[in-house]
Design a protein around this motif. Structure first.
Motif, PDB file in Angstrom:
ATOM      1  N   MET A  33      -6.106   5.993 -13.739  1.00 40.47           N
ATOM      2  CA  MET A  33      -4.707   5.563 -13.689  1.00 40.47           C
ATOM      3  C   MET A  33      -3.897   6.446 -12.751  1.00 40.47           C
ATOM      4  N   VAL A  34      -4.121   7.745 -12.800  1.00 36.65           N
ATOM      5  CA  VAL A  34      -3.398   8.670 -11.917  1.00 36.65           C
ATOM      6  C   VAL A  34      -3.766   8.404 -10.458  1.00 36.65           C
ATOM      7  N   SER A  35      -5.049   8.189 -10.184  1.00 37.67           N
ATOM      8  CA  SER A  35      -5.483   7.893  -8.819  1.00 37.67           C
ATOM      9  C   SER A  35      -4.839   6.609  -8.306  1.00 37.67           C
ATOM     10  N   ALA A  36      -4.787   5.592  -9.151  1.00 35.37           N
ATOM     11  CA  ALA A  36      -4.160   4.327  -8.768  1.00 35.37           C
ATOM     12  C   ALA A  36      -2.667   4.521  -8.528  1.00 35.37           C
ATOM     13  N   SER A  37      -2.035   5.325  -9.347  1.00 34.10           N
ATOM     14  CA  SER A  37      -0.610   5.584  -9.198  1.00 34.10           C
ATOM     15  C   SER A  37      -0.302   6.321  -7.908  1.00 34.10           C
ATOM     16  N   ILE A  38      -1.095   7.344  -7.607  1.00 35.76           N
ATOM     17  CA  ILE A  38      -0.872   8.128  -6.386  1.00 35.76           C
ATOM     18  C   ILE A  38      -1.093   7.281  -5.142  1.00 35.76           C
ATOM     19  N   SER A  39      -2.106   6.423  -5.184  1.00 38.13           N
ATOM     20  CA  SER A  39      -2.407   5.596  -4.013  1.00 38.13           C
ATOM     21  C   SER A  39      -1.505   4.366  -3.924  1.00 38.13           C
ATOM     22  N   GLY A  40      -0.777   4.069  -4.978  1.00 34.66           N
ATOM     23  CA  GLY A  40       0.100   2.904  -4.981  1.00 34.66           C
ATOM     24  C   GLY A  40      -0.647   1.609  -5.239  1.00 34.66           C
ATOM     25  N   ASN A  41      -1.816   1.685  -5.821  1.00 34.02           N
ATOM     26  CA  ASN A  41      -2.636   0.511  -6.111  1.00 34.02           C
ATOM     27  C   ASN A  41      -2.122  -0.164  -7.383  1.00 34.02           C
ATOM     28  N   ILE A  42      -1.174  -1.062  -7.211  1.00 32.46           N
ATOM     29  CA  ILE A  42      -0.518  -1.702  -8.345  1.00 32.46           C
ATOM     30  C   ILE A  42      -1.498  -2.543  -9.154  1.00 32.46           C
ATOM     31  N   GLN A  43      -2.378  -3.249  -8.471  1.00 28.10           N
ATOM     32  CA  GLN A  43      -3.351  -4.099  -9.164  1.00 28.10           C
ATOM     33  C   GLN A  43      -4.213  -3.279 -10.127  1.00 28.10           C
ATOM     34  N   HIS A  44      -4.710  -2.147  -9.649  1.00 25.99           N
ATOM     35  CA  HIS A  44      -5.556  -1.308 -10.506  1.00 25.99           C
ATOM     36  C   HIS A  44      -4.741  -0.690 -11.643  1.00 25.99           C
TER      37      HIS A  44
END
Length: 84
Positions: A33-44
Motif C-alpha cells: 500500500m505504501v509503495s502504491a501510494s508513493i508511486s501514485g498507483n491509484i488502481q493498486h
C-alpha cells in the motif's frame, strides 16, 4: 494441575504463532500500500483497500475520483512523493 498448565502453555504458543503470521501478512500488505501510494498507483491502492472502506466512501468510482483529486491537489501545491 500439570496437564492444565501444559494446555495453557500450548494454547498461548499457538496464539502467539497465529499473531506473528497475521502481523507478517499485515506488514506485507502495508508495504504494498505504501509503495502504491508513493508511486501514485491509484488502481493498486484501491485493490489494497478494504471493501468496507470503499463502501463507506460510497463506491469504487467515488474512491478513485477522490484519490485522483487528492493527488492532483498535491501536485498543484508542488508536493511530490519520493522514496527516501
Amino acid at each position: 494441575m500439570r496437564l492444565i498448565a501444559f494446555f495453557v502453555v500450548v494454547t498461548l504458543l499457538t496464539l502467539q504463532t497465529s499473531n506473528a503470521q497475521e502481523a507478517a501478512k499485515l506488514n506485507a500488505s502495508l508495504d504494498k500500500m505504501v509503495s502504491a501510494s508513493i508511486s501514485g498507483n491509484i488502481q493498486h491502492m484501491l485493490e489494497s483497500t478494504t471493501p468496507r472502506l470503499i463502501k463507506a466512501i460510497r463506491g469504487r468510482e467515488r474512491a478513485m475520483l477522490l484519490l485522483r483529486e487528492t493527488y492532483s491537489s498535491l501536485a498543484t501545491q508542488g508536493i511530490k512523493s519520493t522514496v527516501l
